[in-house]
Design a protein around this motif. Structure first.
Motif, PDB file in Angstrom:
ATOM      1  N   VAL A  65      46.288  43.453  27.788  1.00 49.49           N
ATOM      2  CA  VAL A  65      46.750  44.634  29.038  1.00 49.49           C
ATOM      3  C   VAL A  65      45.645  44.775  29.619  1.00 49.49           C
ATOM      4  O   VAL A  65      45.735  44.097  31.454  1.00 49.49           O
ATOM      5  N   ARG A  66      44.123  45.184  29.986  1.00 46.87           N
ATOM      6  CA  ARG A  66      43.681  45.059  30.959  1.00 46.87           C
ATOM      7  C   ARG A  66      42.771  43.825  30.848  1.00 46.87           C
ATOM      8  O   ARG A  66      42.542  43.251  32.431  1.00 46.87           O
ATOM      9  N   ALA A  67      42.988  42.472  30.823  1.00 45.92           N
ATOM     10  CA  ALA A  67      42.918  41.140  31.115  1.00 45.92           C
ATOM     11  C   ALA A  67      44.028  40.630  31.613  1.00 45.92           C
ATOM     12  O   ALA A  67      44.072  40.382  32.787  1.00 45.92           O
ATOM     13  N   TYR A  68      45.681  41.262  31.604  1.00 39.24           N
ATOM     14  CA  TYR A  68      46.582  40.573  32.375  1.00 39.24           C
ATOM     15  C   TYR A  68      46.230  41.167  33.709  1.00 39.24           C
ATOM     16  O   TYR A  68      45.982  40.558  34.681  1.00 39.24           O
ATOM     17  N   PHE A  69      45.748  42.804  33.949  1.00 39.61           N
ATOM     18  CA  PHE A  69      45.391  43.250  34.963  1.00 39.61           C
ATOM     19  C   PHE A  69      44.999  42.320  35.927  1.00 39.61           C
ATOM     20  O   PHE A  69      44.688  42.418  37.228  1.00 39.61           O
ATOM     21  N   ASN A  70      43.738  42.682  35.478  1.00 40.15           N
ATOM     22  CA  ASN A  70      42.269  41.598  35.824  1.00 40.15           C
ATOM     23  C   ASN A  70      42.546  40.287  35.685  1.00 40.15           C
ATOM     24  O   ASN A  70      41.564  39.827  36.818  1.00 40.15           O
ATOM     25  N   ALA A  71      43.689  39.180  35.273  1.00 41.48           N
ATOM     26  CA  ALA A  71      44.298  37.956  35.686  1.00 41.48           C
ATOM     27  C   ALA A  71      45.036  37.693  36.343  1.00 41.48           C
ATOM     28  O   ALA A  71      45.389  36.448  37.191  1.00 41.48           O
ATOM     29  N   TRP A  75      45.379  31.536  41.313  1.00 43.11           N
ATOM     30  CA  TRP A  75      46.080  30.740  42.036  1.00 43.11           C
ATOM     31  C   TRP A  75      45.214  31.132  43.777  1.00 43.11           C
ATOM     32  O   TRP A  75      45.865  30.111  44.968  1.00 43.11           O
ATOM     33  N   SER A  76      44.770  32.015  43.919  1.00 46.05           N
ATOM     34  CA  SER A  76      44.031  32.051  44.961  1.00 46.05           C
ATOM     35  C   SER A  76      43.089  33.208  44.632  1.00 46.05           C
ATOM     36  O   SER A  76      43.037  33.987  43.626  1.00 46.05           O
ATOM     37  N   GLY A  77      41.561  33.930  45.910  1.00 43.20           N
ATOM     38  CA  GLY A  77      41.459  34.737  45.855  1.00 43.20           C
ATOM     39  C   GLY A  77      41.783  36.476  46.210  1.00 43.20           C
ATOM     40  O   GLY A  77      43.498  36.048  46.165  1.00 43.20           O
ATOM     41  N   PRO A  78      41.274  36.913  46.340  1.00 42.94           N
ATOM     42  CA  PRO A  78      42.289  38.271  46.073  1.00 42.94           C
ATOM     43  C   PRO A  78      43.156  38.110  47.740  1.00 42.94           C
ATOM     44  O   PRO A  78      43.812  39.628  48.063  1.00 42.94           O
ATOM     45  N   GLU A  79      42.743  37.720  49.280  1.00 52.30           N
ATOM     46  CA  GLU A  79      44.071  37.777  49.870  1.00 52.30           C
ATOM     47  C   GLU A  79      45.723  37.145  49.658  1.00 52.30           C
ATOM     48  O   GLU A  79      45.237  37.656  50.205  1.00 52.30           O
ATOM     49  N   GLY A  80      45.337  36.975  48.388  1.00 52.66           N
ATOM     50  CA  GLY A  80      46.484  36.870  48.069  1.00 52.66           C
ATOM     51  C   GLY A  80      47.771  35.402  48.863  1.00 52.66           C
ATOM     52  O   GLY A  80      47.442  35.044  49.805  1.00 52.66           O
ATOM     53  N   ALA A 113      50.547  46.665  44.353  1.00 49.76           N
ATOM     54  CA  ALA A 113      49.697  47.734  44.963  1.00 49.76           C
ATOM     55  C   ALA A 113      48.460  46.887  44.892  1.00 49.76           C
ATOM     56  O   ALA A 113      47.283  47.322  45.494  1.00 49.76           O
ATOM     57  N   LYS A 114      47.945  45.678  44.085  1.00 45.46           N
ATOM     58  CA  LYS A 114      47.138  45.597  44.149  1.00 45.46           C
ATOM     59  C   LYS A 114      46.641  44.674  45.636  1.00 45.46           C
ATOM     60  O   LYS A 114      47.618  43.617  45.913  1.00 45.46           O
ATOM     61  N   PRO A 115      45.604  44.323  45.835  1.00 49.00           N
ATOM     62  CA  PRO A 115      45.275  43.420  47.002  1.00 49.00           C
ATOM     63  C   PRO A 115      45.810  41.858  47.302  1.00 49.00           C
ATOM     64  O   PRO A 115      46.195  41.334  47.602  1.00 49.00           O
ATOM     65  N   TRP A 116      45.423  41.538  45.717  1.00 53.50           N
ATOM     66  CA  TRP A 116      46.364  40.129  45.606  1.00 53.50           C
ATOM     67  C   TRP A 116      47.613  40.068  45.596  1.00 53.50           C
ATOM     68  O   TRP A 116      48.600  39.380  46.549  1.00 53.50           O
ATOM     69  N   ALA A 117      48.450  41.407  45.524  1.00 49.09           N
ATOM     70  CA  ALA A 117      50.176  41.482  45.232  1.00 49.09           C
ATOM     71  C   ALA A 117      50.403  41.481  46.560  1.00 49.09           C
ATOM     72  O   ALA A 117      50.904  41.009  47.200  1.00 49.09           O
ATOM     73  N   ILE A 118      49.584  42.260  47.634  1.00 50.38           N
ATOM     74  CA  ILE A 118      50.048  42.910  48.903  1.00 50.38           C
ATOM     75  C   ILE A 118      50.361  41.546  49.360  1.00 50.38           C
ATOM     76  O   ILE A 118      50.556  41.633  50.682  1.00 50.38           O
ATOM     77  N   GLY A 119      48.922  40.860  49.502  1.00 51.01           N
ATOM     78  CA  GLY A 119      48.454  39.557  49.865  1.00 51.01           C
ATOM     79  C   GLY A 119      49.334  38.625  49.616  1.00 51.01           C
ATOM     80  O   GLY A 119      50.045  37.481  50.794  1.00 51.01           O
ATOM     81  N   ASN A 198      51.141  36.365  63.733  1.00 45.57           N
ATOM     82  CA  ASN A 198      51.499  35.017  64.367  1.00 45.57           C
ATOM     83  C   ASN A 198      50.980  33.817  63.981  1.00 45.57           C
ATOM     84  O   ASN A 198      51.579  32.936  63.194  1.00 45.57           O
ATOM     85  N   ALA A 199      50.166  33.754  63.559  1.00 43.38           N
ATOM     86  CA  ALA A 199      49.019  33.202  62.430  1.00 43.38           C
ATOM     87  C   ALA A 199      48.078  33.595  61.771  1.00 43.38           C
ATOM     88  O   ALA A 199      47.888  34.452  61.446  1.00 43.38           O
ATOM     89  N   ALA A 200      47.858  32.435  60.547  1.00 42.06           N
ATOM     90  CA  ALA A 200      47.242  33.672  59.220  1.00 42.06           C
ATOM     91  C   ALA A 200      46.508  32.009  59.127  1.00 42.06           C
ATOM     92  O   ALA A 200      46.350  30.762  58.204  1.00 42.06           O
ATOM     93  N   LEU A 201      44.666  32.529  58.446  1.00 45.75           N
ATOM     94  CA  LEU A 201      44.401  32.007  57.160  1.00 45.75           C
ATOM     95  C   LEU A 201      44.210  32.520  56.016  1.00 45.75           C
ATOM     96  O   LEU A 201      44.168  33.263  56.170  1.00 45.75           O
ATOM     97  N   TYR A 202      45.293  31.712  54.910  1.00 46.75           N
ATOM     98  CA  TYR A 202      44.259  32.127  53.715  1.00 46.75           C
ATOM     99  C   TYR A 202      43.069  31.192  52.620  1.00 46.75           C
ATOM    100  O   TYR A 202      43.804  30.316  52.371  1.00 46.75           O
ATOM    101  N   PRO A 203      42.168  31.739  53.470  1.00 39.12           N
ATOM    102  CA  PRO A 203      40.609  30.929  52.971  1.00 39.12           C
ATOM    103  C   PRO A 203      40.954  30.567  51.612  1.00 39.12           C
ATOM    104  O   PRO A 203      40.209  29.534  51.439  1.00 39.12           O
ATOM    105  N   SER A 204      41.254  30.986  50.849  1.00 37.29           N
ATOM    106  CA  SER A 204      40.383  30.678  49.584  1.00 37.29           C
ATOM    107  C   SER A 204      41.877  29.432  48.536  1.00 37.29           C
ATOM    108  O   SER A 204      41.314  28.423  47.898  1.00 37.29           O
ATOM    109  N   ILE A 205      42.965  29.445  49.218  1.00 36.23           N
ATOM    110  CA  ILE A 205      44.007  28.266  48.515  1.00 36.23           C
ATOM    111  C   ILE A 205      44.088  26.855  49.859  1.00 36.23           C
ATOM    112  O   ILE A 205      44.367  26.320  50.200  1.00 36.23           O
TER     113      ILE A 205
END
Length: 459
Positions: A65-71, A75-80, A113-119, A198-205
């Motif tokens: 459970v804790r491993a999944y919540f944090n993993a 496939w990207s950084g926190p920006e999603g 509600a995780k930042p990754w999911a929002i991104g 209108n424009a965006a960068l997703y830097p980690s991917i």
């Protein structure tokens, strides 16, 4: 009840035994996508089984459970985002829908509600906007978009951007998915839906999206990729490549189809740089797309900016060519005021090469001159011109048939002679408005004027 418990233990024990092997194999192989989804199911099963006379559930719970919540997810950084491509991003969203809702009810932890999911939800709005004609990047990019999955996932992300996106998607949710959704849906609590920029960068991917107007279903969209994940997993050898849509039609596409994962056809064509709108040389030689080290044969976005009239991104794909090129830099400008795209490639090689600027369309590419072609897809069009530098010629390329596309055409602007350096300066005129184009040398570089917009280019 006993029969149910027996089946739960049998299935979950199999998952637990696999994932916990080698002292937790996912710690060493975090990019195992199937393992990551299985970890989520184990987290859900153990959470639901804790108070149901399943003693093993305690060990499963502590392990997963804790491993999944944090993993969620690697496939990207926190920006999603999702480096393996939008098709597999959609599949990940579908798996998340099965797991996250009941897991929230059981544990109180809201992964939406995780930042990754929002991104992640924002990424769908940028790269699969309402009315998009197709996927971009990665395996199965030729398949049809299931907007019902996107609608379901984003309806559970309580942000103005997700509400804007989900509300605009046509159709409804799958009834079984909706049956287990919380009520009311989180987006119903958003006071004022609003689109992302209108424009965006997703830097980690290493993905960039540039849109004329994200709120307009007839928008022009430019997608640019130069990814640190390289050609790993479901990604392709497509660093420093672009895709262009306009008027609800695809104009510059990614070529080919996947008959099965890593098939001979996929390896020889579909995953290769020559099947994308990017740079090759000497008859289609491109980036390294196979092998254990293809994650290191990668790219990166090294610059990004956006204004109301002009978007800009720069990518460096040098590592992707595995030493065959010592520099591979692509600069992309989207001139929102002129609805035109300018692409500048600068290339350096340790040995002389005949460089190629590949382009692919889901319809016929009409040759207008040695340095100009026109693509017409029903009511949308794109005129592509290569501005003078050294001599070159547009040539048609023969490629494997694609049964998912009625017509798919391929070609390249090819330099007439081999050189250790190369440059392509390409103007893509959306809707073929034929603006006046002038290129003027200056003391420090060049000035390119397309219609009423002016760019300052390096030498």
């Amino acid at each position: 009840r006993k029969r149910w418990q027996t089946m739960v233990v049998k299935r979950a024990k199999t998952i637990y035994t696999d994932l916990s092997s080698y002292d937790g194999r996912m710690d060493e192989y975090p990019y195992d996508s199937h393992g990551a989804v299985a970890l989520g199911y184990l987290a859900l099963i153990s959470s639901l089984a804790l108070d149901n006379d399943v003693p093993e559930a305690n060990d499963w719970f502590d392990f997963s459970v804790r491993a999944y919540f944090n993993a969620v997810f690697v496939w990207s950084g926190p920006e999603g985002g999702y480096a393996a491509g939008t098709p597999y991003g959609l599949y990940e969203a579908a798996a998340s829908l099965q797991i996250w809702g009941p897991l929230k009810e059981a544990t109180g932890v809201n992964l939406y509600a995780k930042p990754w999911a929002i991104g992640f939800a924002r990424m769908f709005a940028h790269f699969l906007p309402p009315g998009a004609p197709g996927f971009v990047f990665g395996d199965q990019h030729e398949s049809k978009i299931d907007f019902s999955v996107l609608k379901s996932f984003t309806s559970r992300v309580q942000t103005p951007e997700a509400a804007w996106y989900s509300n605009l998607l046509s159709g409804g949710e799958d009834p079984l998915i909706q049956l287990v959704a919380e009520y009311p849906l989180p987006i119903s609590k958003v006071a004022k839906p609003a689109p992302p920029p209108n424009a965006a960068l997703y830097p980690s991917i290493g993905w960039v999206a540039m849109h004329s107007d994200l709120t307009n279903p007839l928008r022009t969209s430019v997608y640019f990729k130069s990814s640190p994940y390289g050609a790993y997993n479901h990604s392709h050898g497509d660093q420093n490549t672009i895709v262009v849509d306009s008027g609800g039609r695809r104009l510059l596409t990614e070529a080919g189809y996947q008959d099965y994962y890593y098939s001979p056809l996929s390896v020889a064509w579909y995953r290769q740089t020559k099947a994308h709108n990017g740079i090759t040389f000497d008859g289609g030689v491109g980036q390294v797309a196979e092998g254990r080290d293809n994650i290191t044969r990668n790219g990166s976005i090294t610059a990004f900016s956006t204004t109301t009239t002009l978007d800009y991104a720069e990518g460096d794909a040098t590592p992707a060519y595995a030493g065959q090129l010592t520099s591979a830099i692509r600069k992309v400008w989207y001139l929102r005021g002129s609805n035109a795209i300018v692409v500048l490639d600068k290339l350096v090689s340790p040995t002389a090469r005949k460089f190629e600027w590949n382009l692919h369309a889901p319809t016929t590419i009409a040759m207008e001159s040695a340095r100009a072609v026109k693509i017409t897809n029903l009511n949308s069009s794109l005129c592509v011109s290569s501005l003078p530098s050294v001599a070159e010629q547009y040539i048609r390329i023969t490629a494997p048939a694609n049964p998912t596309s009625k017509t798919e055409d391929h070609g390249a602007f090819v330099k007439s002679s081999a050189s250790t350096t190369g440059e392509f300066l390409i103007v893509l005129d959306v809707d073929c408005k034929r603006p006046a184009i002038t290129l003027t040398p200056t003391a420090t570089g060049r000035t390119l004027k397309v219609g009423q917009q002016t760019l300052t280019l390096p030498k």
